[in-house]
Design an enzyme around this catalytic site. Structure first.
Site, PDB file in Angstrom:
ATOM      1  N   LYS A  87       4.504  28.503  56.585  1.00 47.31           N
ATOM      2  CA  LYS A  87       5.628  28.543  55.664  1.00 47.31           C
ATOM      3  C   LYS A  87       6.740  28.799  56.555  1.00 47.31           C
ATOM      4  CE  LYS A  87       6.649  29.667  50.992  1.00 47.31           C
ATOM      5  NZ  LYS A  87       6.142  30.513  49.914  1.00 47.31           N
TER       6      LYS A  87
HETATM    7  C1  E4P Z   1       7.435  29.800  46.640  1.00 47.99           C
HETATM    8  O1  E4P Z   1       6.662  29.472  47.609  1.00 47.99           O
HETATM    9  C2  E4P Z   1       7.908  31.146  46.355  1.00 47.99           C
HETATM   10  O2  E4P Z   1       6.731  31.975  46.842  1.00 47.99           O
HETATM   11  C3  E4P Z   1       8.020  31.160  44.794  1.00 47.99           C
HETATM   12  O3  E4P Z   1       7.571  30.280  43.954  1.00 47.99           O
HETATM   13  C4  E4P Z   1       9.235  31.929  44.499  1.00 47.99           C
HETATM   14  O4  E4P Z   1       9.236  32.141  43.018  1.00 47.99           O
HETATM   15  P1  E4P Z   1      10.307  33.154  42.271  1.00 47.99           P
HETATM   16  O5  E4P Z   1      11.669  32.690  42.268  1.00 47.99           O
HETATM   17  O6  E4P Z   1       9.667  33.396  40.943  1.00 47.99           O
HETATM   18  O7  E4P Z   1      10.208  34.508  43.065  1.00 47.99           O
END
Ligand code: E4P
Length: 218
Positions: A87
């Site tokens: 990522k």
């Molecule tokens: C995506 O990969 C992120 O980890 C995640 O969906 C962020 O979500 P949030 O805005 O609820 O922290």
């Protein structure tokens, strides 16, 4: 649509996997910190533990923000298990890193996507997934789902292979609307996935069936 669970909690990942509908896991540094996982070795071991639960698609995020650092971390993460997807944030060196990983056959998830332009760059660099954060857009009065619609159209126009991974999915309606629009994947907490089960008529109907059965069978 693939379902990923957005957590680093092993019990929740196991529970979602046992449902039989889980296609992967996304984590981020905040989710790892929430589980109290710190230190390079512990973090790597935790990713390995996640990979031991699920069949594929475990997003593990780099911390470095320079090209050299992202490449070093990404290669180390990818070497942990074939299930790892590296990522990478959508910054200038991130795009270069995605191109590098893509040329080497290492899968990537380009994260923190908030605009169509960012998603075009990530797709051109060869990202396997892009993660538009729809909930965080909604939080600041932009329409997160509208971004998913734009990305579906743009990627269709040019036949990009990059998959749209709707992220920051906060509730079951988000999930259903992402499916209507045609997102390839949605990542969300466990309660959003199990929330799809809920309907009062199902509860009422089941209670009636069981009561009727009891009446005639004792
Ligand atoms: C995506 O990969 C992120 O980890 C995640 O969906 C962020 O979500 P949030 O805005 O609820 O922290």
């Amino acid at each position: 649509m693939k379902f990923f669970i957005d957590t680093a909690n092993l019990n929740e990942i196991k529970e979602a996997y046992d449902l039989g509908v889980l296609d992967g896991v996304t984590t981020n540094p905040s989710l790892m910190a929430k589980e109290g996982i710190s230190g390079e070795e512990n973090i790597k071991n935790h990713y390995k533990a996640i990979c031991n639960i699920v069949d594929n698609n475990v997003s593990a995020e780099v911390i470095a923000t320079d090209l050299e650092g992202m490449i070093r971390e990404g290669e180390e993460l990818a070497a942990l298990d074939d299930k790892i997807v590296v990522k990478v944030p959508i910054i200038k060196d991130g795009i270069k890193a995605i191109k590098y990983f893509s040329d080497k056959g290492i899968r990537t998830n380009c994260t923190l996507i908030f605009s169509p332009g960012q998603a075009i760059l990530a797709a051109k660099a060869g990202a396997t997934y892009v993660s538009p954060f729809i909930g965080r857009l909604d939080d600041v009065s932009f329409n997160g789902l509208e971004l998913i619609e734009q990305l579906v159209l743009i990627y269709q126009n040019y036949g990009f292979d990059t998959q749209i991974l709707a992220a920051s999915v906060r509730h079951s309606m988000h999930l259903i609307q992402c499916a209507e629009i045609g997102a390839d994947v949605a990542t969300c907490p466990l309660n959003v996935i199990t929330g799809l089960l809920n309907h009062p008529l199902t509860d009422k109907g089941l209670a009636q069936f069981l009561a009727d059965h009891k009446k005639s069978n004792g």
